[in-house]
Scaffold this motif. Structure first.
Motif, short mmCIF file in Angstrom:
data_model
loop_
_atom_site.label_atom_id
_atom_site.label_comp_id
_atom_site.label_asym_id
_atom_site.label_seq_id
_atom_site.Cartn_x
_atom_site.Cartn_y
_atom_site.Cartn_z
N PRO A 197 0.80 -1.23 0.00
CA PRO A 197 0.00 0.00 0.00
C PRO A 197 0.84 1.29 0.00
CG PRO A 197 0.10 -0.86 2.21
CD PRO A 197 0.81 -1.86 1.33
N GLY A 198 2.11 1.21 0.35
CA GLY A 198 2.93 2.41 0.43
C GLY A 198 2.69 3.16 1.74
N PRO A 199 3.39 4.28 1.94
CA PRO A 199 3.20 5.11 3.13
C PRO A 199 1.76 5.61 3.25
CG PRO A 199 5.22 5.74 1.99
CD PRO A 199 4.50 4.79 1.09
N ALA A 200 1.41 6.10 4.42
CA ALA A 200 0.03 6.57 4.67
C ALA A 200 -0.40 7.64 3.68
CB ALA A 200 -0.06 7.10 6.10
N SER A 201 0.55 8.48 3.25
CA SER A 201 0.22 9.58 2.35
C SER A 201 -0.09 9.13 0.93
CB SER A 201 1.38 10.59 2.32
OG SER A 201 2.59 9.94 2.01
N TYR A 202 0.11 7.83 0.61
CA TYR A 202 -0.10 7.33 -0.76
C TYR A 202 -1.56 7.02 -1.08
CZ TYR A 202 4.90 6.78 -1.84
OH TYR A 202 6.23 6.99 -2.11
N ARG A 203 -2.45 7.24 -0.13
CA ARG A 203 -3.90 7.06 -0.33
C ARG A 203 -4.31 5.61 -0.59
NH1 ARG A 203 -6.40 12.06 -1.02
NH2 ARG A 203 -4.96 13.80 -1.42
N ARG A 204 -3.58 4.66 0.03
CA ARG A 204 -3.95 3.25 -0.10
C ARG A 204 -4.13 2.60 1.27
NH1 ARG A 204 -3.01 0.34 -4.86
NH2 ARG A 204 -2.34 1.59 -6.62
N GLY A 205 -4.29 3.42 2.28
CA GLY A 205 -4.49 2.88 3.62
C GLY A 205 -3.23 2.32 4.25
N GLY A 206 -2.08 2.79 3.82
CA GLY A 206 -0.81 2.29 4.33
C GLY A 206 -0.46 2.84 5.70
N PRO A 207 0.60 2.29 6.33
CA PRO A 207 1.03 2.75 7.66
C PRO A 207 1.94 3.97 7.55
CG PRO A 207 2.37 0.91 6.94
CD PRO A 207 1.36 1.12 5.85
N LEU A 208 2.27 4.56 8.68
CA LEU A 208 3.20 5.69 8.69
C LEU A 208 4.60 5.23 8.28
CD1 LEU A 208 2.33 7.74 11.93
CD2 LEU A 208 2.05 8.45 9.54
N ALA A 209 5.25 6.04 7.44
CA ALA A 209 6.59 5.72 6.97
C ALA A 209 7.42 7.00 6.95
CB ALA A 209 6.52 5.09 5.57
N VAL A 210 8.70 6.85 6.61
CA VAL A 210 9.63 7.99 6.62
C VAL A 210 9.11 9.13 5.73
CG1 VAL A 210 11.94 8.74 5.94
CG2 VAL A 210 11.65 6.61 7.22
N THR A 211 8.55 8.80 4.58
CA THR A 211 8.00 9.83 3.68
C THR A 211 6.94 10.66 4.40
OG1 THR A 211 8.46 8.57 1.68
CG2 THR A 211 6.73 10.22 1.53
N ASP A 212 6.12 10.00 5.21
CA ASP A 212 5.07 10.72 5.93
C ASP A 212 5.66 11.70 6.95
OD1 ASP A 212 3.06 9.23 4.60
OD2 ASP A 212 3.40 7.57 5.97
#
Length: 501
Positions: free
Chosen positions: A361-376
């Motif tokens: 899903p990618g980071p949370a900001s990718y709009r796929r319901g992903g978890p928090l990541a460095v990009t966020d």
């Protein structure tokens, strides 16, 4: 762009009327550099995994730059050459998703690759966890050659054929053949390979062709890796070639040299993408007058660091994901800290990675319901501006990063930790920076190089967000950012030479 024009000065007249594409298919993003017929460069970036919109990101990017529709064929009249690096083999090895493989070895040596050299990298561990084996089944062939080439026991062809047939009928299609002393005396391996092909095995890797050197374990492991990964790679190469019939297709090898798509083997594909980055780093650094550089390539899944002081550093025997391999590879140190590395709070401390959110899903900001990541974390502190980030997210693949979701998730953490969201994000970033700085110390300070006399060459999609902090942590005075730093691994494909190793 001087280095680019000089690198391609030998292009034929027909090349001047067609496009060239240089592509790095990474774990999170696929980077594409297109050289137009008039010589100008254009760049494009797509998520490597976006099954709702395209089957393969590399081909989709080429079609986009050519103005073609989704299922239109790419022809040699449009494209002269495609040069690619890919993480397909790397990911299959890391995730143990290669082809089901049969090992055929000399009788009495079925466990030799499992026993290996009996290394104990962690001496005081009472519970030893060995890496998962790549081969599923073993056949012991009745054969033996002496170290002087004498036939101690002739190969029992009928018995081997029966055993190969049984495993073929059980569904195995890939075989690795590793006999004692076959690095020099090859006749038994050649006979076994012929038998395997007659039975119907589609992938046959022999040790005397894959790694014709002494040391049974290293030779055997390299052969098994080749048999395990080559079918996965072949399917990917065939898939790309099918979309571009007749177009010249080349792939980057771990050694930093390009090879024809049909000669691209599993054992040479482990560092396919990062190797292009090192070539791009070296060529552009020399063009800008930097003779000593530390490469800092931060992507979505990991960060690759490398050392360059006038010549490429290569390793000829390496261990990747618990597997020994003997094949020329660029000397690269990788740490699991990328834009997609997960940010976690376990109730006591903050952790960054090693797990990654990937492209889907990618980071949370990718709009796929992903978890928090460095990009966020970088979105929250303002280092990543959604308005200037590729709009490739959401259901239609055309939306910006989602800053609101990031703010909401950090607010939840803030309530748990009783600290401001910005200070929490900053804390995660400090941890990530320290991990990357430590990786650079391993390839520089630990080997006696004074890192303060080097230029930090920053590239990769996430490199610019952290380069200055990493340089500060190491006491480095200069950071070099090439205009194509965000796609430098792809650019390096175009600057690389064709190579036989």
């Amino acid at each position: 762009m001087q280095s680019l024009s000089s690198s391609n000065s030998h292009a034929s007249h027909s090349d001047q009327k067609t496009w060239q594409f240089w592509i790095d298919r990474g774990g999170t993003f696929t980077d594409i550099v297109g050289k137009r017929p008039d010589g100008r460069l254009v760049t494009h970036k797509l998520l490597s995994e976006n099954p709702e919109h395209y089957k393969d990101a590399a081909v989709a990017g080429i079609r986009h730059l050519l103005g073609l529709k989704q299922h239109e064929v790419v022809t040699p009249e449009q494209v002269a050459c495609v040069k690619m690096g890919t993480t397909v083999a790397t990911n299959a090895l890391l995730e143990r998703k290669g082809e089901k493989t049969l090992l055929v070895t000399t009788r009495g040596f079925r466990d030799a690759l499992r026993i290996a050299y009996q290394n104990r990298p962690r001496l005081f561990d009472r519970h030893i966890v060995l890496p998962e084996l790549l081969y599923s089944e073993v056949v012991e062939a009745q054969e033996r050659m002496s170290a002087q080439g004498d036939v101690i026991e002739a190969l029992n062809v009928d018995d081997l054929r029966l055993q190969l047939r049984a495993h073929f009928d059980a569904g195995i299609r890939s075989v690795a053949i590793v006999f004692m002393h076959a690095y020099r005396y090859t006749q038994h391996e050649a006979m076994a390979a012929q038998l395997a092909r007659e039975v119907g095995f589609s992938q046959v890797s022999t040790s005397h062709q894959t790694s014709p050197l002494m040391k049974f374990v290293s030779r055997g492991d390299t052969t098994v890796v080749d048999a395990y990964l080559s079918p996965i790679l072949r399917r990917y190469v065939d898939q790309v070639a099918h979309e571009m019939p007749g177009v010249k297709l080349m792939f980057m090898q771990s050694s930093g040299g390009l090879t024809d798509a049909h000669a691209f083997a599993g054992k040479d594909a482990i560092l396919s993408g990062p190797a292009g980055g090192i070539v791009g780093m070296a060529r552009t650094a020399e063009g800008a007058g930097h003779d000593k550089v530390i490469g800092f390539d931060m992507g979505g899944t990991s960060t690759d660091v490398s050392h360059y002081a006038g010549q490429f550093e290569r390793e000829f025997e390496t261990q990747v994901a618990g597997v020994r391999m003997r094949a020329p590879m660029m000397s690269i140190h990788t740490v699991a800290a990328g834009g997609g590395s997960l940010l976690q709070f376990d109730g006591a401390r903050l952790r960054v990675g090693p797990q990654s959110a990937g492209a889907n899903p990618g980071p949370a900001s990718y709009r796929r319901g992903g978890p928090l990541a460095v990009t966020d974390a970088n979105v929250l502190v303002g280092k990543v501006q959604p308005d200037f980030f590729p709009a490739v997210f959401g259901a239609e693949g055309n939306q910006r990063l989602d800053a609101a979701t990031v703010a909401a998730k950090f607010a939840e953490l803030s309530a748990q930790m009783n600290r401001s969201p910005e200070s929490i994000a900053d804390g995660f970033l400090r941890i990530a920076v320290q991990q990357m700085a430590n990786a650079i110390k391993k390839i520089s300070v630990a080997r006696g190089y004074d890192v303060t006399r080097y230029t930090l060459q920053c590239f990769g999609g996430a490199g610019g967000q952290h380069a200055c902090l990493v340089a500060d942590a190491l006491g480095m005075k200069q950071v070099y950012v090439h205009p194509l730093a965000g796609v430098l691994s792809a650019y390096g494909m175009g600057l690389a030479d064709q190579s036989l190793i």
